[in-house]
Design a protein around this motif. Structure first.
Motif, PDB file in Angstrom:
ATOM      1  N   PRO A 153      -3.901   9.030   1.908  1.00  0.00           N
ATOM      2  CA  PRO A 153      -4.904   9.537   1.127  1.00  0.00           C
ATOM      3  C   PRO A 153      -5.282   8.898  -0.038  1.00  0.00           C
ATOM      4  O   PRO A 153      -6.285   9.378  -0.981  1.00  0.00           O
ATOM      5  CB  PRO A 153      -4.123  11.147   0.754  1.00  0.00           C
ATOM      6  N   GLY A 154      -4.477   7.962  -0.583  1.00  0.00           N
ATOM      7  CA  GLY A 154      -4.831   7.157  -1.961  1.00  0.00           C
ATOM      8  C   GLY A 154      -5.752   6.297  -1.869  1.00  0.00           C
ATOM      9  O   GLY A 154      -5.498   5.256  -2.199  1.00  0.00           O
ATOM     10  N   ARG A 155      -7.248   6.740  -1.472  1.00  0.00           N
ATOM     11  CA  ARG A 155      -8.311   5.973  -1.610  1.00  0.00           C
ATOM     12  C   ARG A 155      -8.497   5.350  -2.859  1.00  0.00           C
ATOM     13  O   ARG A 155      -8.999   6.305  -3.789  1.00  0.00           O
ATOM     14  CB  ARG A 155      -9.386   6.416  -0.881  1.00  0.00           C
ATOM     15  N   PRO A 156      -8.669   4.194  -3.230  1.00  0.00           N
ATOM     16  CA  PRO A 156      -9.141   3.912  -4.730  1.00  0.00           C
ATOM     17  C   PRO A 156     -10.701   3.817  -5.008  1.00  0.00           C
ATOM     18  O   PRO A 156     -11.475   3.959  -3.903  1.00  0.00           O
ATOM     19  CB  PRO A 156      -8.642   2.176  -4.472  1.00  0.00           C
ATOM     20  N   ILE A 157     -10.992   3.976  -6.137  1.00  0.00           N
ATOM     21  CA  ILE A 157     -12.472   3.931  -6.381  1.00  0.00           C
ATOM     22  C   ILE A 157     -13.053   2.702  -6.134  1.00  0.00           C
ATOM     23  O   ILE A 157     -14.039   2.236  -5.533  1.00  0.00           O
ATOM     24  CB  ILE A 157     -12.567   4.241  -7.880  1.00  0.00           C
ATOM     25  N   ALA A 158     -12.149   1.694  -6.646  1.00  0.00           N
ATOM     26  CA  ALA A 158     -12.495   0.116  -6.361  1.00  0.00           C
ATOM     27  C   ALA A 158     -11.429  -0.783  -6.647  1.00  0.00           C
ATOM     28  O   ALA A 158     -10.345  -0.378  -7.444  1.00  0.00           O
ATOM     29  CB  ALA A 158     -13.582  -0.410  -7.379  1.00  0.00           C
ATOM     30  N   ARG A 159     -11.198  -1.999  -5.695  1.00  0.00           N
ATOM     31  CA  ARG A 159     -10.207  -2.972  -6.133  1.00  0.00           C
ATOM     32  C   ARG A 159     -10.903  -4.144  -6.132  1.00  0.00           C
ATOM     33  O   ARG A 159     -11.770  -4.608  -5.741  1.00  0.00           O
ATOM     34  CB  ARG A 159      -9.078  -2.934  -4.848  1.00  0.00           C
ATOM     35  N   GLY A 160     -10.265  -5.116  -7.064  1.00  0.00           N
ATOM     36  CA  GLY A 160     -10.733  -6.287  -7.523  1.00  0.00           C
ATOM     37  C   GLY A 160      -9.846  -7.348  -7.566  1.00  0.00           C
ATOM     38  O   GLY A 160      -8.741  -7.195  -7.357  1.00  0.00           O
ATOM     39  N   ILE A 161     -10.276  -8.846  -7.983  1.00  0.00           N
ATOM     40  CA  ILE A 161      -9.344  -9.740  -7.958  1.00  0.00           C
ATOM     41  C   ILE A 161      -9.437 -10.460  -9.347  1.00  0.00           C
ATOM     42  O   ILE A 161     -10.331 -10.635 -10.088  1.00  0.00           O
ATOM     43  CB  ILE A 161      -9.940 -10.627  -7.140  1.00  0.00           C
ATOM     44  N   ALA A 162      -8.092 -10.468  -9.930  1.00  0.00           N
ATOM     45  CA  ALA A 162      -8.018 -11.015 -11.265  1.00  0.00           C
ATOM     46  C   ALA A 162      -7.398 -12.511 -11.112  1.00  0.00           C
ATOM     47  O   ALA A 162      -6.726 -12.676 -10.054  1.00  0.00           O
ATOM     48  CB  ALA A 162      -7.103 -10.136 -12.203  1.00  0.00           C
ATOM     49  N   ILE A 163      -7.604 -13.278 -11.967  1.00  0.00           N
ATOM     50  CA  ILE A 163      -7.300 -14.925 -11.849  1.00  0.00           C
ATOM     51  C   ILE A 163      -5.937 -15.115 -12.762  1.00  0.00           C
ATOM     52  O   ILE A 163      -6.085 -14.539 -13.979  1.00  0.00           O
ATOM     53  CB  ILE A 163      -8.320 -15.586 -11.954  1.00  0.00           C
ATOM     54  N   PRO A 164      -5.283 -16.061 -12.365  1.00  0.00           N
ATOM     55  CA  PRO A 164      -4.252 -16.729 -13.222  1.00  0.00           C
ATOM     56  C   PRO A 164      -4.846 -17.493 -14.252  1.00  0.00           C
ATOM     57  O   PRO A 164      -5.938 -17.813 -14.478  1.00  0.00           O
ATOM     58  CB  PRO A 164      -3.384 -17.391 -12.425  1.00  0.00           C
ATOM     59  N   VAL A 213      11.868  -2.710  -3.197  1.00  0.00           N
ATOM     60  CA  VAL A 213      12.920  -2.585  -3.994  1.00  0.00           C
ATOM     61  C   VAL A 213      13.684  -3.953  -4.193  1.00  0.00           C
ATOM     62  O   VAL A 213      15.020  -3.737  -4.547  1.00  0.00           O
ATOM     63  CB  VAL A 213      14.071  -1.765  -2.890  1.00  0.00           C
ATOM     64  N   THR A 214      13.221  -4.974  -3.654  1.00  0.00           N
ATOM     65  CA  THR A 214      13.771  -6.277  -4.379  1.00  0.00           C
ATOM     66  C   THR A 214      13.120  -7.081  -5.005  1.00  0.00           C
ATOM     67  O   THR A 214      11.790  -6.880  -5.351  1.00  0.00           O
ATOM     68  CB  THR A 214      14.128  -7.029  -2.707  1.00  0.00           C
ATOM     69  N   ALA A 215      13.719  -7.894  -5.766  1.00  0.00           N
ATOM     70  CA  ALA A 215      13.255  -8.597  -6.924  1.00  0.00           C
ATOM     71  C   ALA A 215      12.030  -9.529  -6.382  1.00  0.00           C
ATOM     72  O   ALA A 215      11.012 -10.014  -6.869  1.00  0.00           O
ATOM     73  CB  ALA A 215      14.211  -9.437  -7.634  1.00  0.00           C
ATOM     74  N   PHE A 216      12.074 -10.120  -5.061  1.00  0.00           N
ATOM     75  CA  PHE A 216      11.037 -11.257  -4.552  1.00  0.00           C
ATOM     76  C   PHE A 216       9.951 -10.331  -4.160  1.00  0.00           C
ATOM     77  O   PHE A 216       9.034 -11.204  -3.876  1.00  0.00           O
ATOM     78  CB  PHE A 216      11.778 -12.033  -3.518  1.00  0.00           C
ATOM     79  N   GLU A 217       9.822  -9.247  -4.024  1.00  0.00           N
ATOM     80  CA  GLU A 217       8.695  -8.468  -3.305  1.00  0.00           C
ATOM     81  C   GLU A 217       7.633  -8.191  -4.672  1.00  0.00           C
ATOM     82  O   GLU A 217       7.494  -7.311  -5.399  1.00  0.00           O
ATOM     83  CB  GLU A 217       9.094  -7.332  -2.944  1.00  0.00           C
ATOM     84  N   GLU A 218       7.021  -9.484  -4.979  1.00  0.00           N
ATOM     85  CA  GLU A 218       6.312  -9.292  -6.192  1.00  0.00           C
ATOM     86  C   GLU A 218       4.808  -8.862  -5.753  1.00  0.00           C
ATOM     87  O   GLU A 218       4.001  -8.727  -6.813  1.00  0.00           O
ATOM     88  CB  GLU A 218       6.044 -10.796  -6.652  1.00  0.00           C
ATOM     89  N   GLY A 219       4.522  -8.440  -4.587  1.00  0.00           N
ATOM     90  CA  GLY A 219       3.254  -7.836  -4.174  1.00  0.00           C
ATOM     91  C   GLY A 219       2.120  -8.668  -4.306  1.00  0.00           C
ATOM     92  O   GLY A 219       2.229 -10.229  -3.861  1.00  0.00           O
ATOM     93  N   LEU A 220       0.831  -8.667  -4.727  1.00  0.00           N
ATOM     94  CA  LEU A 220      -0.262  -9.337  -4.561  1.00  0.00           C
ATOM     95  C   LEU A 220      -0.675  -9.801  -6.175  1.00  0.00           C
ATOM     96  O   LEU A 220      -1.244  -9.038  -6.893  1.00  0.00           O
ATOM     97  CB  LEU A 220      -1.445  -8.536  -4.013  1.00  0.00           C
ATOM     98  N   PRO A 221      -0.244 -10.802  -6.514  1.00  0.00           N
ATOM     99  CA  PRO A 221      -0.692 -11.345  -7.996  1.00  0.00           C
ATOM    100  C   PRO A 221      -1.996 -11.427  -8.084  1.00  0.00           C
ATOM    101  O   PRO A 221      -2.963 -11.771  -7.406  1.00  0.00           O
ATOM    102  CB  PRO A 221      -0.214 -12.654  -8.149  1.00  0.00           C
ATOM    103  N   GLY A 222      -2.627 -10.495  -9.091  1.00  0.00           N
ATOM    104  CA  GLY A 222      -3.962 -10.409  -9.305  1.00  0.00           C
ATOM    105  C   GLY A 222      -4.683  -9.446  -8.708  1.00  0.00           C
ATOM    106  O   GLY A 222      -5.966  -9.158  -8.717  1.00  0.00           O
ATOM    107  N   GLY A 223      -3.993  -8.657  -7.934  1.00  0.00           N
ATOM    108  CA  GLY A 223      -4.484  -7.358  -7.493  1.00  0.00           C
ATOM    109  C   GLY A 223      -4.725  -6.348  -8.652  1.00  0.00           C
ATOM    110  O   GLY A 223      -3.625  -6.064  -9.384  1.00  0.00           O
ATOM    111  N   VAL A 224      -5.961  -5.694  -8.688  1.00  0.00           N
ATOM    112  CA  VAL A 224      -6.355  -4.843  -9.832  1.00  0.00           C
ATOM    113  C   VAL A 224      -7.155  -3.666  -8.950  1.00  0.00           C
ATOM    114  O   VAL A 224      -7.670  -3.664  -7.774  1.00  0.00           O
ATOM    115  CB  VAL A 224      -7.234  -5.278 -11.034  1.00  0.00           C
ATOM    116  N   ARG A 225      -7.088  -2.648  -9.741  1.00  0.00           N
ATOM    117  CA  ARG A 225      -7.535  -1.257  -9.118  1.00  0.00           C
ATOM    118  C   ARG A 225      -8.186  -0.422 -10.608  1.00  0.00           C
ATOM    119  O   ARG A 225      -7.753  -0.291 -11.545  1.00  0.00           O
ATOM    120  CB  ARG A 225      -6.607  -0.195  -8.807  1.00  0.00           C
ATOM    121  N   PHE A 226      -9.505  -0.058 -10.046  1.00  0.00           N
ATOM    122  CA  PHE A 226     -10.199   0.793 -11.097  1.00  0.00           C
ATOM    123  C   PHE A 226      -9.835   2.095 -11.035  1.00  0.00           C
ATOM    124  O   PHE A 226      -9.801   2.926  -9.952  1.00  0.00           O
ATOM    125  CB  PHE A 226     -11.858   0.435 -10.769  1.00  0.00           C
ATOM    126  N   VAL A 227      -9.587   2.712 -12.535  1.00  0.00           N
ATOM    127  CA  VAL A 227      -9.265   4.122 -12.449  1.00  0.00           C
ATOM    128  C   VAL A 227     -10.233   4.658 -13.537  1.00  0.00           C
ATOM    129  O   VAL A 227     -10.648   4.100 -14.379  1.00  0.00           O
ATOM    130  CB  VAL A 227      -7.786   4.347 -12.723  1.00  0.00           C
TER     131      VAL A 227
END
Length: 267
Positions: A153-164, A213-227
């Motif tokens: 159900p959690g459809r985002p308005i928009a998702r983008g990419i941020a750079i390191p 639940v684990t420290a190494f699960e860092e997800g997607l670096p640079g993943g951003v969401r518009f709210v």
């Protein structure tokens, strides 16, 4: 082979073991129609040449029409067929690729029976997985049974990419995911699920939100969401953990669990 009586529902998730599982990759990051393939994979050339192809008038032999062969695209889509012996098979589409063109071309080339697909499952809201959804639904005949579209159900308005290195600069946004309304207009029946559940006559389990639940699960670096916030302009916020991500599981008799998970695709 086991009998239907040998398939008690798993009391934890309601999942039933299957006697047959077939996976057809419709969209993947690469395509290779000529080289040797791993065991269990097959080329599409034989299928094309056996379906009354155009013959070359000069040489009299069929033309290998590469224009209508499958194409690779960034993203993912897999057709999952599950069956318990003695019962009808079920076709489930897991993700739909990044765009309207690749899914249409590949489904057409592989002669996928689109009208028989019962459920489309979206692993998560990213357009490289949702971009072909409307195109796929529109390929179905008007008189085909309605297709359920299983969504978080959690459809985002928009998702983008941020750079390191700071991930503060947004270089772009992904194309918009289809809306619930547009999916229904294309003939889909929207079902929203944040929790785990079974589909396809209990032969496939779709997870709910996956705990990090684990420290190494860092997800997607640079993943951003518009709210958007009441009375304020919208803003981008960091979203490395895509919490609407879900996986699918099939339990195959004598072999165990097959897990469909987007980062690793199939384990």
């Amino acid at each position: 082979m086991s009998s239907p009586s040998d398939h008690p529902a798993d009391p934890r998730v309601g999942l039933v073991t299957v006697d047959r599982l077939a996976i057809t990759f419709l969209v993947d990051n690469n395509i290779e129609w000529f080289a040797k393939l791993p065991p269990g994979f097959m080329h599409e050339t034989k299928q094309h040449l056996s379906s009354q192809p155009t013959k070359d008038p000069q040489t009299g032999v069929p033309i290998i029409d590469l224009e209508n062969f499958c194409c690779g695209a960034h993203g993912f889509s897999a057709l999952i067929e599950t069956q318990v012996e003695g019962k009808k098979p079920h076709l489930t589409l897991f993700d739909t690729g990044p765009d309207s063109k690749s899914i249409f071309r590949n489904v057409t080339a592989m002669q996928v029976p689109v009208n028989l697909v019962e459920t489309v499952v979206l692993s998560h809201w990213h357009s490289d997985h949702s971009g072909g959804m409307l195109s796929f639904l529109q390929m179905r005949s008007c008189d085909a049974p309605k297709c359920v579209v299983d969504l978080h159900p959690g459809r985002p308005i928009a998702r983008g990419i941020a750079i390191p290195p700071t991930y503060e600069t947004i270089i772009g946004r992904l194309p918009a995911d289809p809306t619930f309304e547009s999916i229904e207009a294309a003939g889909g029946i929207v079902e929203k699920h944040a929790d785990g559940h079974t589909i396809a006559d209990e032969t496939i389990y779709i997870s709910g939100e996956i705990p990090r639940v684990t420290a190494f699960e860092e997800g997607l670096p640079g993943g951003v969401r518009f709210v958007e916030e009441d009375g304020q302009r919208g803003r981008w916020t960091a979203e490395p953990h895509i919490m609407d991500e879900r996986y699918a599981v099939v339990d195959v008799t004598g072999k165990g669990l097959v897990i469909f998970n987007v980062p690793t695709q199939v384990l």
